[in-house]
Design an enzyme around this catalytic site. Structure first.
Site, PDB file in Angstrom:
ATOM      1  CG  ASP A  10     100.112  86.914 146.372  1.00 42.61           C
ATOM      2  OD1 ASP A  10     100.392  88.165 147.128  1.00 42.61           O
ATOM      3  OD2 ASP A  10      98.827  86.256 146.546  1.00 42.61           O
ATOM      4  NE  ARG A  41      92.418  88.175 149.902  1.00 37.17           N
ATOM      5  CZ  ARG A  41      93.759  88.263 149.800  1.00 37.17           C
ATOM      6  NH1 ARG A  41      94.449  88.387 151.017  1.00 37.17           N
ATOM      7  NH2 ARG A  41      94.476  88.117 148.484  1.00 37.17           N
TER       8      ARG A  41
END
Lengths: 236, 236
Positions: A10, A41
């Protein structure tokens, strides 16, 4: 125990350190920077999930960079912060040009030197991944930089995780998927990868009935995990 | 303008007031109750999305009540709160037996009296919806209490929203979908419902490129919206 024939990572929070975004937010909005970065976020991830859930065919898909802008604007508005064009540009620039976590470059080089093909599998769209890889000094380290943009479905959709085995020509269970997001490590575990959760923040495990194959605090722990699978990775 | 031939409501936060959960959390963990309630709710929704995204066929589906328990345990652990069995039972009981928002019962009765069939379309599993409807004193008000459990996919999956038109035999655009969750109102808008967002908290609109047909602060504003569509709803 499955052999490891390739490693995919990731990107945001795993390879790239997003802390500098919080620091800049705090500089722009003293006392509220952390709240802004957190809500930003949160909404960024929420919007990816809501859009893919609502349309598995990608009808409501929007590239990650555009979602990142949407999420920032929402977060600022929600917190009643005056985000003018200059402040927005500064925060987005910070997000575009992240640093690598300090131990990452060395760890990636040693994995490559041990003969493992490496890749990125990210929600980020290709353009932003390209810039991030460069600004983190990671050019040339990855055999494949894979973006869910190719399938217009965000993680944890199976179509997103399927990009790894397809690109490397290796079955998922013989690939190691690495993420610092607990939910991402779980999603990849469900999909069938061997998985490693880099739990940098020391959070509890997500209660998703899926246990990553390994867990550690940073990339050095990942190297130990790979060594325990019989691959000779040099020590730093 | 589409006629309105039926009204379906989201349940938790829309019909049922979840505030009492925060109050109980604060009583159990002074100074940390709000953080616990927020993280609990966040993880609850996250887990629904992550599970449905990862398996559109429902392979990772878990009923909402079980997810609610998982999310509470995660949140307590993350905040380093000692959640013993008694405290957990108290919080879960609070969640199971919510009150209605004060204006809701009257508003629902007037909508029914105006001849509109009413329903619930919720992520909640049937057992918990049944208890919630009873504890909020809403028995007999709904023609259909629909749970995504029937399709093992959580909102914003189209299969979840499709339960409304299927049960009422009315096309989505002639049904009014009501939610106090901005993302839920957007998801239903994408699906094709006429939608109303009860923005109780006064939050900014979600930046999802989907605009609900109407927005208001509480159920009384919803009644005005319905009246403006030509339906004679009595005043309270």
């Amino acid at each position: 125990m499955n052999p490891i024939r390739a490693v995919v990572f990731d990107a945001y929070g795993t390879l790239f350190d997003v802390y500098s975004v919080t620091a800049r937010a705090e500089q722009l909005f003293p006392g509220k920077g952390e709240a802004l970065a957190l809500l930003w976020r949160d909404r960024q991830i929420d919007y990816t999930r809501i859009r893919t859930l609502a349309a598995p065919d990608g009808a409501w898909y929007k590239p990650f960079w555009a979602i990142t802008v949407d999420a920032l604007r929402y977060a600022a508005q929600r917190l009643d912060l005056r985000l003018d064009a200059a402040a927005e540009a500064q925060l987005l620039k910070e997000y575009a040009c992240l640093s690598a976590f300090p131990e990452n470059l060395g760890a990636l080089r040693r994995l490559r030197a041990a003969g493992l093909p490496l890749g990125i599998l990210s929600n980020g769209n290709p353009e932003m991944l390209d810039i991030s890889v460069k600004s983190a000094g990671m050019q040339g380290l990855f055999d494949h930089v894979l973006s869910v943009d190719a399938v217009r479905q965000y993680k944890t959709a199976p179509a997103a995780y399927a990009l790894g085995p397809a690109a490397f020509g290796v079955p998922a269970h013989e690939m190691l998927f690495v993420s610092s997001n607990g939910w991402d490590a779980c999603g990849a575990t469900w999909f069938g990868y061997t998985t490693f959760w880099i739990n940098r923040a020391g959070h509890p495990a997500e209660r998703l009935d899926a246990e990553p194959s390994g867990t550690g605090h940073d990339m050095n722990d990942l190297l130990d995990f790979v060594r325990a699978r019989g691959i000779a990775v040099a020590h730093g």
